[in-house]
Scaffold this active site. Structure first.
Site, PDB file in Angstrom:
ATOM      1  N   ASP A 191       0.855  -1.187   0.000  1.00 54.31           N
ATOM      2  CA  ASP A 191       0.000   0.000   0.000  1.00 54.31           C
ATOM      3  C   ASP A 191       0.891   1.236   0.000  1.00 54.31           C
ATOM      4  O   ASP A 191       2.106   1.136  -0.152  1.00 54.31           O
ATOM      5  CB  ASP A 191      -0.945  -0.002   1.210  1.00 54.31           C
ATOM      6  CG  ASP A 191      -2.314   0.592   0.887  1.00 54.31           C
ATOM      7  OD1 ASP A 191      -2.349   1.769   0.478  1.00 54.31           O
ATOM      8  OD2 ASP A 191      -3.331  -0.094   1.034  1.00 54.31           O
ATOM      9  N   HIS A 243      -2.769   3.042  -4.804  1.00 50.86           N
ATOM     10  CA  HIS A 243      -2.176   2.702  -3.504  1.00 50.86           C
ATOM     11  C   HIS A 243      -0.718   2.273  -3.728  1.00 50.86           C
ATOM     12  O   HIS A 243      -0.265   1.261  -3.185  1.00 50.86           O
ATOM     13  CB  HIS A 243      -2.971   1.591  -2.825  1.00 50.86           C
ATOM     14  CG  HIS A 243      -4.295   2.061  -2.288  1.00 50.86           C
ATOM     15  ND1 HIS A 243      -4.409   2.808  -1.140  1.00 50.86           N
ATOM     16  CD2 HIS A 243      -5.555   1.905  -2.756  1.00 50.86           C
ATOM     17  CE1 HIS A 243      -5.693   3.083  -0.911  1.00 50.86           C
ATOM     18  NE2 HIS A 243      -6.406   2.552  -1.881  1.00 50.86           N
ATOM     19  N   GLU A 307      -9.985   2.840  -5.433  1.00 51.93           N
ATOM     20  CA  GLU A 307      -9.684   4.221  -5.058  1.00 51.93           C
ATOM     21  C   GLU A 307      -8.618   4.848  -5.954  1.00 51.93           C
ATOM     22  O   GLU A 307      -7.600   5.355  -5.489  1.00 51.93           O
ATOM     23  CB  GLU A 307      -9.273   4.278  -3.582  1.00 51.93           C
ATOM     24  CG  GLU A 307     -10.389   3.823  -2.645  1.00 51.93           C
ATOM     25  CD  GLU A 307     -10.010   3.897  -1.183  1.00 51.93           C
ATOM     26  OE1 GLU A 307     -10.853   4.300  -0.374  1.00 51.93           O
ATOM     27  OE2 GLU A 307      -8.854   3.542  -0.840  1.00 51.93           O
TER      28      GLU A 307
END
Length: 790
Positions: A191, A243, A307
């Protein structure tokens, strides 16, 4: 054992009804078996049992023998009394999705028999036996159990990136998962805040982007092997294309904008994205997938895919030219194009793609797996498009939530919507409202309430332009209208005054956390004319239910470390495991909590550290070793602010980052106080004038009140506890009001004017303070509602 075998064989064809869990004492099992019959009598465990095991591979047999010996309190050797485990076929390999996990368990005067088609079934049956042994110390009830899971995918995702999780914490969670019959460990390993898995081909990933905190290849192999011995699959998550800050730190040439980059210390969504126009990106992914495939035998590899902040793609002339050359109109199409290339890479290495909702696209093969964090509407769309999916919305256990909320979270969408029943004398109201949040956009809503001539109330709400949902338990007492529904944020309880058409007054509780509500009335009327439009949600075709394979609880680690991981996960994960294993009709929340209380202690026997983590955390708050019992009193009365309230408060305070302390009192509280659950269940049964049963409620308030002097004294002695002093007066006030309301209720219904005054005080006491809520104020308010004059 012949008698047992004949009975168990008969069970396969005859079927045994699930007992009502509304009974006074259901067996303390979680997940509860599909079919169970209890007979009178007990098998008393001897000091020694004769264990025979057929067709169980060596590593699983060794682990199972260790578990059973400890749980049953026996040694295995020569004895006339037997524990026999019979498996139809040896299945020693890596666990497979959909592998038969059914089992039969019989306990009689002859001994114990577990029968299963596969090794996995025997492992699951042994966990039921362990739970029975814990709840019936030294003796086992005569039972006949026929059991199998409802869903084949029952998982827990652990985030080892934002806060690194030590290996001993991972092993504990695997032991706990096995005891709950969960079968997939989803390991989040990369991440923005770090890279946690050793790479030989790209060593700068761990050298520059891990802070020295990562798992070696040998350690990962050991975890996978250990999970396999428990019948648990391990699915790694390697996030692309977003990420990606950790990748950017190590290999900035792969990112869509030039660096340099630094590891992200804050929590949130950040800009670095892999460059889909760069061939080296696909070589990087191909090489890493090959490395990962050597370590993780599971057919699925999770690519994240969620995202995406498209800023870097939009600002890159090179990437814009690439999009034009490939006929890609926007970043959504570019993302799908990228995923298609990644899917081909995975397929070459024998892996199936898995990712969050955002990877879903009709151009991808049907064998990909979609994990939904966006909710049932998204999951239904996935399933009806022919793709397999999992539910995680509603199972986010990094949020403190009521266990009952998770327990109600059904993965298969229900077609239970009932539209408005308009009558000539129906009174209706149509409102628009907003609920400002502490971080992010306000939640907006469209609300319709209908009161029928017989007094029956109906209600509908549409949140953030999603599908319309029915409201539950719409009631009106004086000016106050109440209703609730479960949402992606948690259970939302509306307590609103709608008497002024220009504004809504009142509050919304998300779990235990109060939020303000603003809004105005759009229209109101009577009868069928000019009624507001209430659009029914899309119908879910049950023929596609088989595409929903189950669900995963998720534990993101922004505010969780190895020191409180168990406390955040257990015991409520047993309730989620039950939702994914047991029959759909098992919905009795009160019985669930009764069994969960037993599981809270059983989990410690399994090796979980939730109770010791709380104890050690409390002890660490003292300047020197001392009696921490007063802190347990506080833990009964105080709860973490639920939903993501704590996260959002830290964001507002610029403390939403890796350097924030996570060693305060609030960090060693469980998701909910089971003591308050027990009190609230008792309060829910009350009505005005019931002197004896109301006395029990009053006794609980009084007992806590008597313990407060010791709490005050402890707080005064220790520096780390001193901030809690500001809460004690409010806690005592809430308990005093609870006692006052008890006495008023014993005399009869409480007049409206008196109730309004008490309610305003209790609402103020229940405001979030120091990231916590005084749960006893909510309990006193619940009692007030039960005691109102009609």
């Amino acid at each position: 054992m012949m008698k047992n075998k004949l009975i168990l064989a008969a069970m396969l064809t005859a079927g045994i009804s699930l007992p009502s869990l509304g009974q006074t004492s259901p067996l303390a099992l979680m997940p509860y078996p599909a079919k169970l019959e209890q007979q009178s009598g007990y098998f008393r465990l001897p000091a020694q049992l004769h264990l025979t095991v057929q067709n169980l591979s060596e590593n699983r047999a060794a682990k199972l023998k260790q578990q059973l010996q400890a749980s049953l309190g026996v040694t295995f050797g020569h004895s006339d009394q037997k524990l026999q485990i019979e498996i139809a076929q040896s299945t020693p390999g890596y666990p497979a999705l959909g592998e038969d996990e059914s089992y039969l368990l019989g306990i009689s005067e002859d001994g114990i028999l577990i029968q299963a088609q596969t090794e996995l079934g025997a492992l699951r049956g042994a966990q039921t036996l362990r739970q029975l042994a814990f709840d019936h110390q030294g003796k086992l009830p005569f039972v006949h159990i026929q059991d199998s899971p409802r869903f084949p995918w029952r998982g827990l995702m652990i985030d080892s990136v934002r806060h690194f999780m030590p290996l001993e914490a991972i092993y504990r969670q695997l032991d706990g998962m096995a005891s709950a019959k969960l079968n997939v460990f989803h390991w989040h390993l990369t991440d923005d805040q770090g890279w946690r898995l050793e790479s030989t081909a790209y060593p700068k990933l761990q050298q520059l982007a891990s802070d020295g905190l990562y798992y070696s290849r040998e350690q990962i192999r050991q975890v996978v092997n250990y999970a396999n011995s428990l019948g648990i699959r391990v699915v790694p998550e390697f996030d692309v294309p977003g990420h990606a800050t950790a990748i950017a730190v190590a290999y900035p040439e792969l990112i869509s904008q030039p660096g340099p980059y630094a590891l992200e210390r804050h929590w949130g969504v950040f800009e670095p994205l892999l460059d889909p126009s760069n061939p080296e990106v696909y070589q990087f992914i191909d090489t890493l997938v090959a490395e990962i495939a050597e370590l993780f035998p599971d057919p699925y590899l999770h690519i994240g895919g969620d995202e995406i902040n498209p800023t870097q793609w939009q600002q890159s002339q090179k990437i814009q030219a690439y999009m034009q050359a490939h006929g890609l109109e926007d970043h959504h199409q570019l993302h799908t194009h990228f995923n298609a290339q990644v899917q081909k890479i995975l397929a070459r290495h024998g892996k199936k793609m898995m990712g969050w909702d955002e990877i879903f696209h009709a151009d991808l093969p049907k064998d990909i797996m979609i994990q939904s964090w966006q909710g049932l509407d998204s999951l239904a769309q996935t399933a009806m498009a022919g793709y397999q999916g999992l539910l995680s919305t509603g199972f986010y256990i990094d949020q403190p939530q009521k266990t009952a909320y998770h327990y109600r979270n059904e993965p298969v969408p229900a077609n239970d919507f009932v539209g408005p029943d308009w009558h000539a004398k129906s009174q209706w109201q149509h409102w628009q409202f907003k609920m400002p949040r502490l971080k992010g956009a306000a939640v907006s809503g469209d609300l319709v309430l209908i009161e029928q001539p017989d007094g029956h109330q109906q209600g509908y709400v549409r949140l953030n332009k999603q599908q319309t949902r029915m409201l539950k338990d719409v009631t009106k007492q004086g000016k106050l209208t109440r209703f609730w529904l479960d949402t992606w944020m948690g259970p939302m309880q509306f307590e609103v005054d709608l008497s002024d058409s220009t504004q809504i007054q009142g509050r919304i509780l998300i779990g235990n956390s109060p939020y303000k509500i603003t809004g105005t009335q759009l229209a109101a009327g009577q009868g069928k004319a000019n009624t507001p439009v209430v659009t029914a949600p899309s119908h879910f075709d049950p023929a596609f239910a088989e595409n929903i394979l189950g669900g995963e609880a998720t534990i993101w680690s922004e505010m969780i470390t190895g020191d409180n991981l168990d406390l955040r996960v257990w015991p409520r994960l047993y309730a989620i495991a039950e939702r994914l294993w047991s029959v759909k009709t098992l919905t009795d929340e009160q019985a669930m909590y009764q069994r969960l209380k037993v599981m809270d202690d059983f989990a410690t026997v399994v090796g979980l550290a939730h109770q010791s983590q709380q104890r050690d955390g409390f002890q660490a708050l003292l300047d020197q070793p001392g009696d921490i019992q007063p802190l347990y009193t506080l833990a009964d009365l105080l709860e973490q602010a639920q939903y993501y309230t704590r996260h959002h408060l830290k964001f507002q305070a610029d403390a939403y980052h890796h350097g924030e302390r996570l060693d305060r009192f609030v960090d060693y509280l469980p998701a909910e106080s089971l003591a308050l659950v027990e009190l609230n269940q008792l309060i829910a049964k009350q009505s005005p004038g019931q002197r004896n049963s109301l006395q029990q409620v009053g006794q609980k308030f009084l007992a806590w009140q008597k313990q407060l002097p010791a709490v005050r004294a402890l707080i005064a002695e220790h520096k780390a506890l001193k901030p809690l002093a500001a809460l004690i007066e409010d806690i005592e006030h809430s308990l005093t009001l609870g006692l006052d309301i008890t006495k008023l209720c014993q005399a009869g219904p409480i007049p409206k004017e008196k109730a309004d005054t008490l309610r305003q005080i209790l609402w103020q006491l229940a405001e979030v303070k120091q990231e916590m809520v005084i749960g006893s104020a909510h309990s006193a308010n619940l009692l007030l509602d039960r005691c109102l004059a009609s």
